[in-house]
Write an enzyme that holds these catalytic residues in place. Structure first.
Site, mmCIF file in Angstrom:
data_model
loop_
_atom_site.group_PDB
_atom_site.id
_atom_site.type_symbol
_atom_site.label_atom_id
_atom_site.label_comp_id
_atom_site.label_asym_id
_atom_site.label_seq_id
_atom_site.Cartn_x
_atom_site.Cartn_y
_atom_site.Cartn_z
ATOM 1 N N ASP A 1 0.825 -1.200 0.000
ATOM 2 C CA ASP A 1 0.000 0.000 0.000
ATOM 3 C C ASP A 1 0.863 1.257 0.000
ATOM 4 O O ASP A 1 2.039 1.221 0.385
ATOM 5 C CB ASP A 1 -0.903 0.025 1.232
ATOM 6 N N LYS B 1 -4.132 2.737 -2.664
ATOM 7 C CA LYS B 1 -5.300 3.510 -3.062
ATOM 8 C C LYS B 1 -5.160 4.916 -2.488
ATOM 9 O O LYS B 1 -4.957 5.092 -1.304
ATOM 10 C CB LYS B 1 -6.571 2.856 -2.519
ATOM 11 N N MET C 1 -8.366 8.170 8.633
ATOM 12 C CA MET C 1 -8.629 8.632 7.271
ATOM 13 C C MET C 1 -9.640 9.779 7.205
ATOM 14 O O MET C 1 -10.618 9.713 6.468
ATOM 15 C CB MET C 1 -9.094 7.460 6.396
#
Length: 192
Positions: A39, A61, A174
């Site tokens: 990631d 992502k 996030m």
């Protein structure tokens, strides 16, 4: 007699970026990997532990950037394991905390691929340790809540109220650009 070429997939937590916070088991998995799918949140210091003979591919992502789809990540893990490779799916933090591990576990189980989960230090724990702030000081917080600002659907005021009630420490993962909005929602939900 049929030879079983199946390899194994390791869902590995890379922690918050400091290689000293990796588990010994995580280091062993990385060092023995044939393929590492990592990631964006995995640090360069941790990526430098990938052996020269292993293939390493970014599958991270990020908002507003082209990314590898989740089904494509599943396909790559399964295909490599079926070829007999040791696959490390390297994720920032802990793979079971907001890391889409549930989807990956389901895909691996459905495909009949052997897998193992290697925990990592999640960001909230690392940040609290760095700041020397206990997340569950029994005098102030009887519960610890990890929230993600990304989910399918919107939070209702009742959910924020539930999160804010009682003596809670809340760690929001996030948040993106939503800091002020999240703060207002938690205050409206009853957080003082």
């Amino acid at each position: 007699m049929e030879v079983n070429m199946s390899g194994k997939v390791y869902l590995v937590g890379a922690g918050p970026g400091d290689p000293d916070l990796l588990t010994v088991k995580a280091i062993r998995a990385i060092e023995n990997a044939d393929l590492v799918l990592y990631d964006d949140l995995v640090s360069d210091e941790i990526l430098s532990l990938i052996p020269p003979g292993a293939r390493a591919k970014s599958v991270g992502k990020r908002a507003s950037r082209p990314t590898v789809t989740q089904p494509e990540i599943h396909r790559q893990m399964i295909e490599a394991a079926r070829e007999g490779q040791e696959v490390v799916r390297l994720k920032g933090g802990d793979p079971l905390v907001f890391g889409r591990a549930g989807e990956e576990i389901e895909a691996l189980r459905t495909a009949g691929i052997d897998f193992e989960i290697i925990p990592g230090v999640t960001a909230a724990l690392a940040a609290a340790a760095s700041a020397r702030i206990p997340l569950t000081d029994r005098r102030f917080a009887s519960k610890l809540i990890f929230l993600s600002a990304h989910r399918a659907g919107e939070w209702s005021l009742d959910e924020w109220h539930s999160a804010a009630e009682g003596e809670s420490t809340i760690a929001v993962y996030m948040p993106g650009e939503r800091y002020l909005e999240l703060s207002a929602e938690l205050l409206a939900g009853g957080l003082d």
